[in-house]
Design a protein around this motif. Structure first.
Motif, PDB file in Angstrom:
ATOM      1  N   ASP A  13       0.826  -1.204   0.000  1.00  0.00           N
ATOM      2  CA  ASP A  13       0.000   0.000   0.000  1.00  0.00           C
ATOM      3  C   ASP A  13       0.872   1.272   0.000  1.00  0.00           C
ATOM      4  O   ASP A  13       0.593   2.236   0.717  1.00  0.00           O
ATOM      5  CB  ASP A  13      -0.889  -0.039   1.261  1.00  0.00           C
ATOM      6  N   ALA A  14       1.936   1.244  -0.806  1.00  0.00           N
ATOM      7  CA  ALA A  14       2.973   2.287  -0.732  1.00  0.00           C
ATOM      8  C   ALA A  14       2.446   3.701  -1.002  1.00  0.00           C
ATOM      9  O   ALA A  14       2.900   4.654  -0.371  1.00  0.00           O
ATOM     10  CB  ALA A  14       4.100   1.958  -1.710  1.00  0.00           C
ATOM     11  N   VAL A  15       1.501   3.849  -1.930  1.00  0.00           N
ATOM     12  CA  VAL A  15       1.004   5.198  -2.260  1.00  0.00           C
ATOM     13  C   VAL A  15       0.363   5.829  -1.023  1.00  0.00           C
ATOM     14  O   VAL A  15       0.724   6.937  -0.608  1.00  0.00           O
ATOM     15  CB  VAL A  15       0.005   5.147  -3.440  1.00  0.00           C
ATOM     16  N   ALA A  16      -0.571   5.111  -0.412  1.00  0.00           N
ATOM     17  CA  ALA A  16      -1.275   5.642   0.766  1.00  0.00           C
ATOM     18  C   ALA A  16      -0.344   5.758   1.967  1.00  0.00           C
ATOM     19  O   ALA A  16      -0.409   6.720   2.734  1.00  0.00           O
ATOM     20  CB  ALA A  16      -2.468   4.748   1.100  1.00  0.00           C
ATOM     21  N   LYS A  17       0.530   4.752   2.127  1.00  0.00           N
ATOM     22  CA  LYS A  17       1.449   4.769   3.269  1.00  0.00           C
ATOM     23  C   LYS A  17       2.376   5.984   3.196  1.00  0.00           C
ATOM     24  O   LYS A  17       2.628   6.651   4.196  1.00  0.00           O
ATOM     25  CB  LYS A  17       2.263   3.466   3.281  1.00  0.00           C
ATOM     26  N   ASN A  18       2.860   6.290   1.990  1.00  0.00           N
ATOM     27  CA  ASN A  18       3.750   7.449   1.847  1.00  0.00           C
ATOM     28  C   ASN A  18       2.990   8.751   2.115  1.00  0.00           C
ATOM     29  O   ASN A  18       3.493   9.641   2.794  1.00  0.00           O
ATOM     30  CB  ASN A  18       4.386   7.458   0.460  1.00  0.00           C
ATOM     31  N   ARG A  19       1.746   8.866   1.597  1.00  0.00           N
ATOM     32  CA  ARG A  19       0.954  10.082   1.852  1.00  0.00           C
ATOM     33  C   ARG A  19       0.752  10.262   3.364  1.00  0.00           C
ATOM     34  O   ARG A  19       0.754  11.380   3.869  1.00  0.00           O
ATOM     35  CB  ARG A  19      -0.403  10.005   1.141  1.00  0.00           C
ATOM     36  N   GLU A  20       0.593   9.137   4.051  1.00  0.00           N
ATOM     37  CA  GLU A  20       0.373   9.213   5.501  1.00  0.00           C
ATOM     38  C   GLU A  20       1.632   9.710   6.223  1.00  0.00           C
ATOM     39  O   GLU A  20       1.547  10.599   7.082  1.00  0.00           O
ATOM     40  CB  GLU A  20      -0.019   7.819   5.994  1.00  0.00           C
ATOM     41  N   VAL A  21       2.780   9.168   5.865  1.00  0.00           N
ATOM     42  CA  VAL A  21       4.019   9.577   6.556  1.00  0.00           C
ATOM     43  C   VAL A  21       4.440  10.992   6.147  1.00  0.00           C
ATOM     44  O   VAL A  21       5.078  11.714   6.923  1.00  0.00           O
ATOM     45  CB  VAL A  21       5.150   8.527   6.369  1.00  0.00           C
ATOM     46  N   MET A  22       4.027  11.438   4.940  1.00  0.00           N
ATOM     47  CA  MET A  22       4.313  12.824   4.508  1.00  0.00           C
ATOM     48  C   MET A  22       3.529  13.839   5.339  1.00  0.00           C
ATOM     49  O   MET A  22       4.041  14.896   5.670  1.00  0.00           O
ATOM     50  CB  MET A  22       3.896  13.015   3.041  1.00  0.00           C
ATOM     51  N   GLY A  23       2.265  13.569   5.571  1.00  0.00           N
ATOM     52  CA  GLY A  23       1.402  14.525   6.262  1.00  0.00           C
ATOM     53  C   GLY A  23       0.734  15.487   5.283  1.00  0.00           C
ATOM     54  O   GLY A  23       1.036  15.498   4.091  1.00  0.00           O
ATOM     55  N   ALA A  24      -0.165  16.328   5.802  1.00  0.00           N
ATOM     56  CA  ALA A  24      -0.956  17.240   4.967  1.00  0.00           C
ATOM     57  C   ALA A  24      -0.069  18.236   4.235  1.00  0.00           C
ATOM     58  O   ALA A  24       1.018  18.587   4.709  1.00  0.00           O
ATOM     59  CB  ALA A  24      -1.963  17.979   5.833  1.00  0.00           C
TER      60      ALA A  24
END
Ligand code: RTP
Ligand code: MG
Length: 140
Positions: free
Chosen positions: A81-92
């Motif tokens: 789930d790399a796309v969502a996982k990366n968006r999560e660790v990046m933050g808003a």
């Protein structure tokens, strides 16, 4: 779930402050594997193509100026789930809205100079990866 790939950029505000390793530590801690990585100075043409979706937005010129102002590190990240996982660790997008512990909360300077990019869908990830990497540069 199968392994997925996403495209990431460590932006000029972060490379200038020598935060490449700090950002990579956050990505790796989140379970993402860096399977390709290079430091480049983006040309205006590359930045305009990359952010073409935003070309009518008022901040487009500023965004292209920023992305070409100093080196960036372009990356391919792999994981479940790399796309969502990366968006999560990046933050808003705006660090003021970013959750505690995210890369943008920790390091971003502003909504524009926000330290990292991450693809917003698997389809865009494939397009963005192909803009910067050939297949033999990605070692999973
Ligand atoms: P990115 O594409 O870089 O991963 O960021 P994002 O999805 O969170 O945000 P997006 O809406 O796609 O915006 C792309 C980048 O444009 C800059 N921006 N500046 N001055 C402004 O109001 C403004 N809004 C956006 C940011 O660098 C943002 O990451
Ligand atoms: Mg975006």
């Amino acid at each position: 779930m199968a392994l997925q790939r996403t495209f990431s950029i460590i932006k000029p505000d972060a490379t200038e402050r020598n935060l490449t390793g700090a950002v990579n530590a956050c990505l790796e801690k989140a379970g993402l594997r860096i399977v390709a990585q290079k430091r480049i100075l983006m040309t205006r043409a590359q930045a305009e193509t990359f952010y073409a979706i935003h070309k009518e937005r008022p901040f487009f010129g500023e965004l292209v100026d920023f992305m070409t102002s100093a080196p960036v590190v372009v990356q391919v990240l792999e994981g479940e789930d790399a796309v969502a996982k990366n968006r999560e660790v990046m933050g808003a997008t705006n660090p003021e809205d970013a959750a505690e512990g995210t890369i943008r909360k920790l390091y971003a300077r502003s909504i524009g100079e926000n330290s990292v990019h991450g693809s917003d869908s698997p389809e865009n990830a494939a397009i963005e990866i192909a803009q910067f990497f050939s297949g033999n540069e990605i070692v999973g």
